[in-house]
Design an enzyme around this catalytic site. Structure first.
Site, PDB file in Angstrom:
ATOM      1  N   GLU A  22       0.815  -1.216   0.000  1.00 31.69           N
ATOM      2  CA  GLU A  22       0.000   0.000   0.000  1.00 31.69           C
ATOM      3  C   GLU A  22       0.852   1.272   0.000  1.00 31.69           C
ATOM      4  O   GLU A  22       0.553   2.234  -0.697  1.00 31.69           O
ATOM      5  CB  GLU A  22      -0.893  -0.009   1.249  1.00 31.69           C
ATOM      6  CG  GLU A  22      -1.877   1.128   1.272  1.00 31.69           C
ATOM      7  CD  GLU A  22      -2.293   1.464   2.693  1.00 31.69           C
ATOM      8  OE1 GLU A  22      -2.951   2.486   2.849  1.00 31.69           O
ATOM      9  OE2 GLU A  22      -1.958   0.703   3.620  1.00 31.69           O
ATOM     10  N   ASP A  23       1.937   1.272   0.785  1.00 33.10           N
ATOM     11  CA  ASP A  23       2.679   2.521   1.014  1.00 33.10           C
ATOM     12  C   ASP A  23       4.007   2.641   0.282  1.00 33.10           C
ATOM     13  O   ASP A  23       4.687   3.662   0.398  1.00 33.10           O
ATOM     14  CB  ASP A  23       2.950   2.693   2.525  1.00 33.10           C
ATOM     15  CG  ASP A  23       1.669   2.970   3.288  1.00 33.10           C
ATOM     16  OD1 ASP A  23       0.696   3.410   2.652  1.00 33.10           O
ATOM     17  OD2 ASP A  23       1.633   2.742   4.509  1.00 33.10           O
TER      18      ASP A  23
END
Length: 478
Positions: free
Chosen positions: A76-77
């Site tokens: 996600e990051d």
């Protein structure tokens, strides 16, 4: 923050055959990928996944879960892809990370249905693999521990979501330690005045009788030793949140609550539990309606213990919990204490009855908000235990009726329910069930759910099924 070798040593301490190489690679991978990213607190971002992995080692989780915890924010990051994780760490880790990534993406969306949609996705992910829930709970617990670094409106939103969804889920899965810590932090955030007031009163009581807990423990130990029972006894005050909940439920002031001290007696066998109970009841006056036997009728999350309230040593009213050491381990760590995958079995969440019931509600709800409302009903509840004519035990929320009981047995039984016999007598369907009732549901093939039922049923499962029938019926009429 845990160092690399410390994390590996922790996992190896309970799982000597853990994949040391993969754990080391995952730790370094998380460090490199998160690089110079920072958390709201100003700490390096990689400290978060490492702390989450550390929390999971306390519950002795397998290395796939620990690795997934280290990597849970990488897709996600950072620029990491799921294929990359699959290539480096295998299918199992990739599936867990995928489940967690999908959840994180929904969490960031805005809108009123966000919380409900988020919970829906969590349920679907944990029905595939229950470990997704455990990693998610550890992730939320660490976020709660660092909540004070967030801006006020974000703190309030996260605390409310924790109290509404994550703490009840932790309790449902039997992770009592996690539930209590989440409850306490959320309570202090959302109801600061109430929290501070209870803490101040507890401090005052502590000063008044600073040595009362050790004195009571010493006396109880003497009572057990005199009767040849080997045990370990601990005592503590109940947490501010559980005291506040009790004040709300009983509509009582702090001063009216008597058993704010609880003592736990751990023994070797079930027979010892009942012997210890006999010793306590023969020496001290029992408080009426305070005895509960969760050993013969465990809670749905597997919790087992004997609970009793007595006027104990030094005329102090106390709660006593009696259990075996094995029960205590399961009560504190829940599902994680007796892992299915250790025997090579599947970790599907569908093996848990309460997850199957939530999935059924999901199936019947019209929209995410209705699903969330009904599942909150399903998760928050003090239980009454009733029996089928064959002797099967059904746990229901306090205030349940024969219609709730019928839906708990099976959706078809609920849909076709026409009447009920409670302890052999025919009773109205809106009768409130009591602990120990034997319930026989009477059914008829041509019967359908009634709109009236929605007014008195209390379980999420019954409400969802009735509303679904009403919706479908309306469509057919038009």
């Amino acid at each position: 923050m845990l160092r690399q070798y410390e994390l590996v040593d922790l996992v190896k301490s309970y799982d000597p055959y853990a994949d040391e190489d993969a754990l080391n690679r995952a730790y370094v991978f998380a460090l490199k990928k998160h690089g110079s990213q920072l958390r709201t607190s100003g700490d390096p971002y990689y400290s978060h996944p490492i702390e989450v992995a550390g929390i999971l080692t306390k519950f002795k989780l397998d290395s796939a879960s620990i690795i997934a915890a280290l990597l849970h924010d990488t897709v996600e990051d950072t620029d990491t892809t799921l294929d990359e994780i699959r290539d480096l760490f295998g299918d199992q880790v990739a599936q867990l990370v995928d489940g967690l990534t999908k959840l994180a993406m929904i969490e960031q969306k805005s809108g009123s249905s966000k919380q409900a949609e988020n919970f829906r996705k969590l349920l679907l992910a944990m029905s595939e693999d229950i470990r997704v829930l455990l990693i998610k709970l550890a992730d939320r617990l660490h976020n709660m521990r660092t909540l004070h670094f967030c801006p006020p409106e974000k703190r309030a939103r996260i605390a409310k979501e924790t109290l509404d969804i994550y703490a009840p889920l932790a309790e449902r899965i039997g992770m009592q330690e996690v539930k209590e810590e989440m409850d306490e932090i959320a309570f202090a955030e959302l109801y600061k005045d109430a929290h501070d007031s209870i803490v101040a009163r507890l401090n005052f009581l502590r000063e008044q009788g600073s040595d009362i807990v050790p004195k009571i423990i010493k006396q109880l130990e003497q009572d057990m030793a005199d009767n040849g029972v080997h045990c370990t006894i601990t005592g503590r005050e109940k947490s501010p949140y559980s005291i506040w909940r009790k004040m709300q439920l009983k509509n009582a002031s702090f001063e009216q609550l008597s058993d704010i001290m609880a003592f736990r007696i751990c023994v070797d066998t079930v027979a010892d539990c009942y012997q210890a109970l006999g010793i306590i009841h023969s020496k001290y006056h029992m408080v009426p309606r305070r005895f509960k036997d969760y050993i013969s009728t465990p809670k749905p999350n597997g919790y087992q213990s004997l609970h009793t309230g007595v006027i104990g040593p030094y005329d102090v009213r106390i709660e006593v919990q009696i259990r075996t050491y094995e029960m205590h381990e399961v009560n504190e760590k829940g599902v994680a204490a007796h892992w299915a995958y250790k025997q090579g079995q599947r970790t599907e969440g569908k093996n848990f009855r309460w997850i199957r019931e939530l999935l059924e509600i999901l199936d019947q709800a019209q929209n995410p908000d209705e699903f969330l409302e009904n599942t909150k009903l399903e998760m928050y509840n003090d239980q009454v235990f009733c029996f089928t004519p064959k002797g099967d035990l059904i746990g229901l929320p306090v205030g349940s009726t024969p219609v709730d009981f019928a839906y708990a047995v099976h959706s078809n039984v609920g849909d076709t329910c026409v009447g009920a016999k409670i302890n052999g007598e025919i009773k109205p369907l809106r009768t409130i069930l009591q602990n120990g009732d034997q319930v026989e549901v009477l059914t008829a093939k041509n019967q359908h759910p009634s709109v009236e039922w929605d007014r008195f049923v209390v379980t999420g499962k019954a409400k969802a099924a009735i509303r679904r029938y009403v919706r479908i019926n309306k469509r057919e009429q038009f």
